[in-house]
Design a protein around this motif. Structure first.
Motif, short mmCIF file in Angstrom:
data_model
loop_
_atom_site.label_atom_id
_atom_site.label_comp_id
_atom_site.label_asym_id
_atom_site.label_seq_id
_atom_site.Cartn_x
_atom_site.Cartn_y
_atom_site.Cartn_z
N VAL A 114 0.85 -1.19 0.00
CA VAL A 114 0.00 0.00 0.00
C VAL A 114 0.88 1.24 0.00
O VAL A 114 2.06 1.18 0.37
CB VAL A 114 -0.93 0.05 1.24
N VAL A 118 -1.97 5.66 3.12
CA VAL A 118 -3.14 4.92 3.60
C VAL A 118 -3.16 4.88 5.13
O VAL A 118 -4.22 4.76 5.75
CB VAL A 118 -3.15 3.50 3.01
N THR A 124 -6.07 8.25 3.11
CA THR A 124 -5.14 9.04 2.30
C THR A 124 -5.35 10.55 2.42
O THR A 124 -4.42 11.34 2.28
CB THR A 124 -5.26 8.65 0.82
N ASP A 169 -6.82 0.51 -0.38
CA ASP A 169 -6.85 1.97 -0.29
C ASP A 169 -7.25 2.43 1.10
O ASP A 169 -7.27 3.62 1.40
CB ASP A 169 -7.79 2.57 -1.33
#
Length: 330
Positions: A114, A118, A124, A169
């Protein structure tokens, strides 16, 4: 750069002859893997199957496809270790994230990574809800409805403070190239005993939810999880060598693993049993960012309490073993 999508479609055709005809739904169940550089192709013959391989610019899918099939799933699970002395009722602690100890690469060996962003507050954007902060990596698995030992697909995923298991995500539901049908659903963690649904669950393209924190969700085996003080269920903490067992005393016990790692820590110059090793560690049972063998809030006591208070340990024996309830997979 846009990804180039190749669909490998192996179909049979009707063969006109006086001897026989071959129908496209029954050829063979064969197939193979082909690799050239950074491009891999998986193909099958005669079975309805979906798989995919992706590089930076190329995506290849196979099977008898009339469209690109992806299922969506939204599991939920709690980790006992991260729920000990929790800062907010109903949410796990996220000390590993807060201390910057979470790795960007999955600990489960499937190569998933990732972006470090994240692990920002709320994802994010750093503007998300605090209950969505990432606690750790987990492993999600789909098993054959006819054979609980047959692993159809597995993948690394991320766990939020509220128990939601999400995509890489850090916020989205998980989508995978899996044929929509019934599967046993498995969730595992690196130093907790995993859990599996008691029955196959219908997994669909529109979305499937399974909540392992609720006692209304039946799980495979007996006492697969521990009941927290608020009534929620959580994975048993204390499997410090990821072998599917939790032991406090006796051969190969988890408490001794903690002790040995503490005493052998290069930074523990005085070989003190009360030393705290810091890092992303299997011996960090409460997921606080530090592994402790003795002294206040030590990880060994969590293992001891789990073993002595386990519902199946009728004699409160310190040598009792808590075993995973998930069948061995292949």
């Amino acid at each position: 750069m846009k990804a180039i999508l190749f669909v490998l479609l192996i179909l049979s055709c009707n063969v006109i002859s006086t001897a026989q005809s071959i129908d496209k739904f029954s050829i063979d169940s064969g197939g193979a893997n082909l690799t050239n550089g950074n491009v891999s192709i998986i193909y099958t013959i005669g079975e309805v199957n979906v798989a995919e391989r992706t590089s930076a610019t190329i995506k290849i899918s196979e099977g008898f496809l009339s469209r690109f099939i992806k299922i969506k799933i939204n599991p939920k699970v709690f980790l006992q270790g991260a729920a000990i002395n929790t800062e907010t009722n109903g949410l796990m602690n996220d000390d590993l994230r807060d201390l910057g100890l979470l790795p960007i690469a999955s600990p489960f060996g499937d190569g998933k990574t990732v972006d470090v962003s994240v692990f920002n507050l709320g994802g994010t954007s750093s503007l998300g809800a605090f209950e969505d902060d990432i606690v750790d990596w987990v492993w999600l698995e789909f098993r054959d409805e006819m054979d609980v030992s047959n692993i159809i697909k597995g993948t690394s995923a991320l766990l939020q403070r509220d128990g939601d298991v999400v995509a890489l995500d850090g916020v989205s539901d998980i989508t995978l190239g899996v044929v929509p049908k019934n599967y046993y659903i498995v969730l595992k963690h690196r130093n907790h005993l995993g859990v599996m649904s008691a029955n196959p669950v219908a997994v669909t393209e529109t979305g499937t939810a399974i909540n392992f924190t609720s006692s209304t969700t039946a799980t495979y085996g007996t006492n697969a999880q521990i009941a927290l003080s608020n009534g929620d269920l959580a994975l048993w903490a204390g499997d410090t060598n990821s072998n599917g067992e939790i032991r406090f005393s006796g051969p190969g016990n988890d408490a001794n693993i903690i002790k040995d790692e503490i005493l052998n820590d290069p930074l523990n110059g005085f070989n003190s049993a009360t030393y705290t090793s810091v890092g992303y560690l299997l011996i960090d049972v409460d997921m606080s960012g530090g592994g402790r063998f003795s002294g206040s809030d030590n990880d060994s006591n969590i293992i001891k309490d789990n073993v002595l208070q386990h519902p199946e340990n009728g004699f409160n024996s310190p040598t009792f073993t808590i075993n995973t309830t998930i069948p061995e997979g292949n």
